[in-house]
Every structure is written in structure tokens, then in C-alpha cells.
Scaffold this active site. Structure first.
Site, mmCIF file in Angstrom:
data_model
loop_
_atom_site.group_PDB
_atom_site.id
_atom_site.type_symbol
_atom_site.label_atom_id
_atom_site.label_comp_id
_atom_site.label_asym_id
_atom_site.label_seq_id
_atom_site.Cartn_x
_atom_site.Cartn_y
_atom_site.Cartn_z
ATOM 1 N N CYS A 88 -14.774 -9.014 -5.785
ATOM 2 C CA CYS A 88 -14.214 -10.356 -6.043
ATOM 3 C C CYS A 88 -15.237 -11.492 -5.930
ATOM 4 O O CYS A 88 -15.347 -12.295 -6.866
ATOM 5 C CB CYS A 88 -13.038 -10.645 -5.121
ATOM 6 S SG CYS A 88 -12.029 -9.226 -4.730
ATOM 7 N N ARG B 161 -17.148 0.800 2.297
ATOM 8 C CA ARG B 161 -16.377 0.299 3.437
ATOM 9 C C ARG B 161 -16.707 1.152 4.653
ATOM 10 O O ARG B 161 -16.819 2.374 4.549
ATOM 11 C CB ARG B 161 -14.881 0.372 3.144
ATOM 12 C CG ARG B 161 -14.570 -0.495 1.927
ATOM 13 C CD ARG B 161 -13.180 -0.948 1.833
ATOM 14 N NE ARG B 161 -13.045 -1.692 0.574
ATOM 15 C CZ ARG B 161 -11.921 -1.861 -0.084
ATOM 16 N NH1 ARG B 161 -10.800 -1.357 0.389
ATOM 17 N NH2 ARG B 161 -11.887 -2.539 -1.210
ATOM 18 N N GLN C 85 -14.180 1.566 -7.982
ATOM 19 C CA GLN C 85 -12.921 0.838 -8.164
ATOM 20 C C GLN C 85 -12.798 0.393 -9.606
ATOM 21 O O GLN C 85 -13.787 -0.003 -10.211
ATOM 22 C CB GLN C 85 -12.990 -0.443 -7.329
ATOM 23 C CG GLN C 85 -12.211 -0.448 -6.062
ATOM 24 C CD GLN C 85 -12.237 -1.839 -5.440
ATOM 25 O OE1 GLN C 85 -13.101 -2.656 -5.737
ATOM 26 N NE2 GLN C 85 -11.296 -2.100 -4.576
ATOM 27 N N ASP D 223 -11.877 -2.436 -10.835
ATOM 28 C CA ASP D 223 -11.573 -3.798 -10.406
ATOM 29 C C ASP D 223 -11.513 -4.718 -11.618
ATOM 30 O O ASP D 223 -12.244 -4.535 -12.576
ATOM 31 C CB ASP D 223 -12.699 -4.266 -9.468
ATOM 32 C CG ASP D 223 -12.210 -5.315 -8.499
ATOM 33 O OD1 ASP D 223 -11.055 -5.753 -8.638
ATOM 34 O OD2 ASP D 223 -12.990 -5.693 -7.615
ATOM 35 N N HIS E 111 -10.423 -9.068 -12.733
ATOM 36 C CA HIS E 111 -9.920 -10.387 -12.344
ATOM 37 C C HIS E 111 -9.563 -11.190 -13.576
ATOM 38 O O HIS E 111 -10.316 -11.195 -14.545
ATOM 39 C CB HIS E 111 -10.969 -11.118 -11.510
ATOM 40 C CG HIS E 111 -11.251 -10.443 -10.196
ATOM 41 N ND1 HIS E 111 -12.279 -9.553 -10.019
ATOM 42 C CD2 HIS E 111 -10.584 -10.486 -9.009
ATOM 43 C CE1 HIS E 111 -12.258 -9.094 -8.766
ATOM 44 N NE2 HIS E 111 -11.235 -9.636 -8.138
ATOM 45 N N LYS F 216 0.486 -9.667 -2.773
ATOM 46 C CA LYS F 216 0.264 -8.678 -3.840
ATOM 47 C C LYS F 216 1.488 -7.824 -4.104
ATOM 48 O O LYS F 216 2.339 -7.628 -3.222
ATOM 49 C CB LYS F 216 -0.936 -7.792 -3.531
ATOM 50 C CG LYS F 216 -0.841 -6.960 -2.286
ATOM 51 C CD LYS F 216 -2.113 -6.100 -2.133
ATOM 52 C CE LYS F 216 -2.184 -5.481 -0.757
ATOM 53 N NZ LYS F 216 -3.382 -4.672 -0.554
ATOM 54 N N HIS G 297 -6.101 -10.678 -9.040
ATOM 55 C CA HIS G 297 -6.944 -9.503 -8.764
ATOM 56 C C HIS G 297 -6.091 -8.301 -9.134
ATOM 57 O O HIS G 297 -4.956 -8.207 -8.660
ATOM 58 C CB HIS G 297 -7.271 -9.384 -7.271
ATOM 59 C CG HIS G 297 -7.935 -10.585 -6.673
ATOM 60 N ND1 HIS G 297 -9.209 -10.549 -6.155
ATOM 61 C CD2 HIS G 297 -7.483 -11.844 -6.485
ATOM 62 C CE1 HIS G 297 -9.517 -11.750 -5.665
ATOM 63 N NE2 HIS G 297 -8.491 -12.550 -5.856
HETATM 64 ZN ZN LIG Z 1 -10.541 -9.008 -6.330
#
Ligand SMILES: [Zn+2]
Length: 399
Positions: free
Chosen positions: A95, A124, A142, A144, A146, A226, A272
Site C-alpha cells: 500500500c 511478515r 499477494q 494486491d 488499489h 473491510k 485496497h
Molecule cells: Zn493496500
């Protein structure tokens, strides 16, 4: 001793991956396994590109000021892997990198929605006791993405996301989806007014999409509420995979404002979203759900070409070439072994299609195609590539 259908046992039996102590929480992908990871990633990429996302790549290591701006340094510090001796960390999410990217891209207010996607590797710092095969890793990829948009564009974007998620999950054998709404956590950024607005935006868009959800108070991300999409596998286990979040916090912390051409600047909403979250974890779920026999479009090997005892090696090699030229993941089994052995080995490895090529087939210009249910038929060599491409085609992505 692992159960036969445990994804770690399947990973070993199918030659996909292994884990070892010296890299706890990170995967050694073997060639067949990487093929599988890529096949899933390719399909996710087809979906996002079809929806107007553009792919980006952000840095792996970012320094403290960025993580302070995003709030990770204060709220998620213990989950991040710091780089030795310096105030830098491996990214646990993409992000903040995407906030910086979009600020530099400098869109106009009228350019929104602006959608970017990254198949990013993240780290992580999970405690070693929490690690569990592909289900819980320290390093994973991921899907991911946006969306930078205006408030009134949120319902449309949510609808687009939900449709593509349902289509993808159905194509993988998951029809039964549940939705959970995760509201403000105790550790969060942004004041109550911001959270009221973000939760209302998300709930309104979800209602507009006809979603019915259960409430999960306190389970939201620290920067926004979310929706979580939960699938159920063949053992009835629930897995939260896809998520979409409404974020009014990071756009402000990163100072995003896009000009409207009339002297004004406006702050976007950021959504997201991830269709599967961790690709590795999702593959673990898929392997157990399908007991290693994945849908043909995803199978690391889609076709085995078997030569027959007593000849056909050249014919089999020709068939393999036809399949490879058609872009199929195919392998030749020209061992000096009976066909029944080659069939059972391919079955054990979860290869959905087998093509047998012997001298009699060669005389007819055809091969014998064996389908996943055991049915057999002749296919002309000239039609083989098109026929298998049809059978192994990935689901058409939703727009
Ligand atoms: Zn994000």
C-alpha cells in the site's frame, strides 16, 4: 506423519515445493510448483488487466519515514522484518509504495478511477510457532491492488470486484461464499468521524450489490473497514481469502490530492483489494480441496503424451510438439513401460489429460485422448492443439 491430502504431503508427492528449517516460513518452489504459482498469477493478471488495472512494481525495502507515514511503524512494527542495523524494513504490504507511485503519476480528478495492481512479494515476521506449510508463511506473494476513486465511484468498483471474485471462485469449485464486515479495530488511525464515513460508504456499496454479511466488530484494518469473502472447502472448513477495504486514512496521511482543472484539489478514496490474498496460501487451500487434482487450466502439467510399447516414439514426439506449440503444459512419457503404468503415474501426479500415441494411431494420423473421467476417443493430430487448448482454457475473465 502427514495425511495424504495435506497440502505439504501433496507438495512433496506432486513435486511442487518444499520447506526447510534454514528458511522457515519461505517456500522452495520446484519447477512444477512454480508453473502452478505462475498459472494462478497469470489468471489473476488476466482478470485485473481486463478490469482496467495497470500493473506496477514497488520497492521491497522502504525506510522508516514511509512506514511512519503509513502508520505501520507504530501499529504493525512487530509484524515487520527490519533490515539489520538500519531503520528500514521489508514491506509487509504494498500500500505505501502504491500511494507514492500514484502521487508521482499525478492523475487529474477527472482521470479517476485509477486502478493499479502488483503481484508483490511481501514479508511478515510471523512467530515460528504460527508457521504452517503454505497456510502461514513469512514470505509470500499477494495479488494486491488499489483503486483511487471518488466516493460516488465506490459502489461500481465494489460491484466489479465482487463479480470477478465470484467468477474466479466458481471456476475453482467454490460456490458457497460468505461475507463478513470487519469494522473499526481498537488500534487504528483516523478519528471516529472518518471511520463513520468509511464504514457507511462500504456498507452502502455492499447493500447495493445485494450482499448479506455477518458483522465482525474490531476486525478491520487499522486504516479502514473491510469486507472479507470466506469460502468453504470440501471438508467444510472456512477460509477468508478475498478482501476489499475502504480507506480514507492513507490518502490523507500521504497528502494525496488531485487537481480538478478549475483550481481545486480533491482527496481520493482508496480501495485496497485482493481476490485471493496470499497466492501461496490459496494454492494450499486448492491443493487440499481438490486432493491434488486441480482444474485443467491450473494444473502444472496439463497433458502427458505416452508412447506405446512396440513403437510410436516419433509419433509421440510429434504430438508433444503440437501441444507445446499450442502453449499447453505438456510432457513426454517415453519410458519403456506399459501404458497402464503411464496412465496411473499421470493420474497420481494429478495430470488431467493423457494422449497415447502408438504405431496404429500413427497410421491413422491420430492419437488416443484420455479424459479425466477415463473416457477415450481418437483425435486427429492436426486438431490436437486446438482441442486440448479448448479443454484446458482458463475461465474467461469478467470485465
Ligand atoms: Zn493496500
Amino acid at each position: 506423519m502427514l495425511h495424504d491430502d495435506d497440502h505439504r504431503a501433496l507438495g512433496h508427492r506432486l513435486g511442487l515445493f518444499h520447506l526447510q528449517e534454514e528458511a522457515a516460513g519461505s517456500v522452495f518452489w520446484h519447477p512444477r510448483g512454480l508453473m502452478l504459482l505462475r498459472a494462478l498469477e497469470d489468471q489473476l493478471r488476466r482478470i485485473v488487466l481486463r478490469q482496467g488495472y495497470r500493473e506496477v512494481r514497488s520497492p521491497q525495502v522502504l525506510s522508516q519515514p514511509i512506514w511512519e507515514r503509513s502508520g505501520h511503524w507504530s501499529v504493525f512494527r512487530e509484524g515487520m522484518l527490519a533490515v539489520e542495523g538500519e531503520a528500514r524494513a521489508l514491506k509487509p504490504v504494498s500500500c505505501p509504495g502504491h500511494m507514492e507511485l500514484v502521487r508521482r503519476m499525478g492523475p487529474l480528478w477527472s482521470d479517476l478511477p485509477l486502478r493499479i495492481a502488483e503481484f508483490g512479494l511481501v514479508h511478515r515476521d510471523e512467530p515460528s510457532g504460527a508457521l504452517h506449510g503454505l497456510f502461514r508463511l513469512r514470505q509470500f506473494s499477494q495479488d494486491d491492488g488499489h483503486v483511487f476513486c471518488r466516493e460516488e465511484q465506490v459502489p461500481d468498483e465494489l460491484g466489479r470486484f465482487v463479480r470477478s471474485l465470484r467468477a474466479l471462485y466458481a471456476a475453482l469449485g467454490f460456490e458457497d461464499l460468505q461475507v463478513a464486515f470487519s469494522g473499526r479495530p481498537s488500534k487504528r488511525l483516523g478519528d471516529d468521524a472518518v471511520w463513520d464515513r468509511a464504514e457507511a460508504l462500504l456498507a452502502e456499496a455492499a447493500r447495493g450489490e445485494g450482499l448479506v454479511w455477518s458483522e465482525q466488530p474490531g476486525e478491520g484494518a487499522f486504516y479502514g473497514p473491510k469486507l472479507e469473502f470466506v469460502l468453504r472447502d470440501r471438508l467444510g472448513r472456512a477460509w477468508q481469502c478475498g478482501t476489499i477495504q475502504v480507506d480514507l486514512v492513507l490518502p490523507e496521511r500521504f497528502g494525496l490530492g488531485f487537481p480538478d482543472g478549475a483550481g481545486g484539489r480533491h482527496r481520493p478514496v482508496v480501495l485496497h483489494r485482493a481476490l485471493v490474498g496470499s497466492l501461496e496460501r490459496f494454492l494450499g487451500i486448492l491443493l487440499e480441496h481438490h486432493r491434488g487434482r486441480l482444474p485443467a487450466w491450473l494444473a502444472p502439467e496439463q497433458v502427458v503424451v505416452a508412447s506405446l510399447e512396440g513403437g510410436g516414439a516419433v509419433h509421440a514426439r510429434n504430438a508433444l510438439r503440437v501441444l507445446e506449440e499450442a502453449g499447453l503444459r505438456a510432457r513426454l512419457d517415453d519410458r519403456d513401460a506399459p501404458l497402464s503404468k503411464k496412465v496411473s503415474d499421470a493420474h497420481r501426479l494429478g495430470v488431467p489429460y493423457l494422449v497415447a500415441a502408438g504405431p496404429r494411431d500413427e497410421a491413422k494420423g491420430s492419437v488416443r485422448l484420455r479424459e479425466p473421467d477415463g473416457a477415450q476417443r481418437d483425435v486427429q493430430l492436426g486438431a490436437l492443439g486446438a482441442e486440448l487448448s479448448r479443454l484446458c482454457a482458463p475461465p474467461h475473465p469478467h470485465s
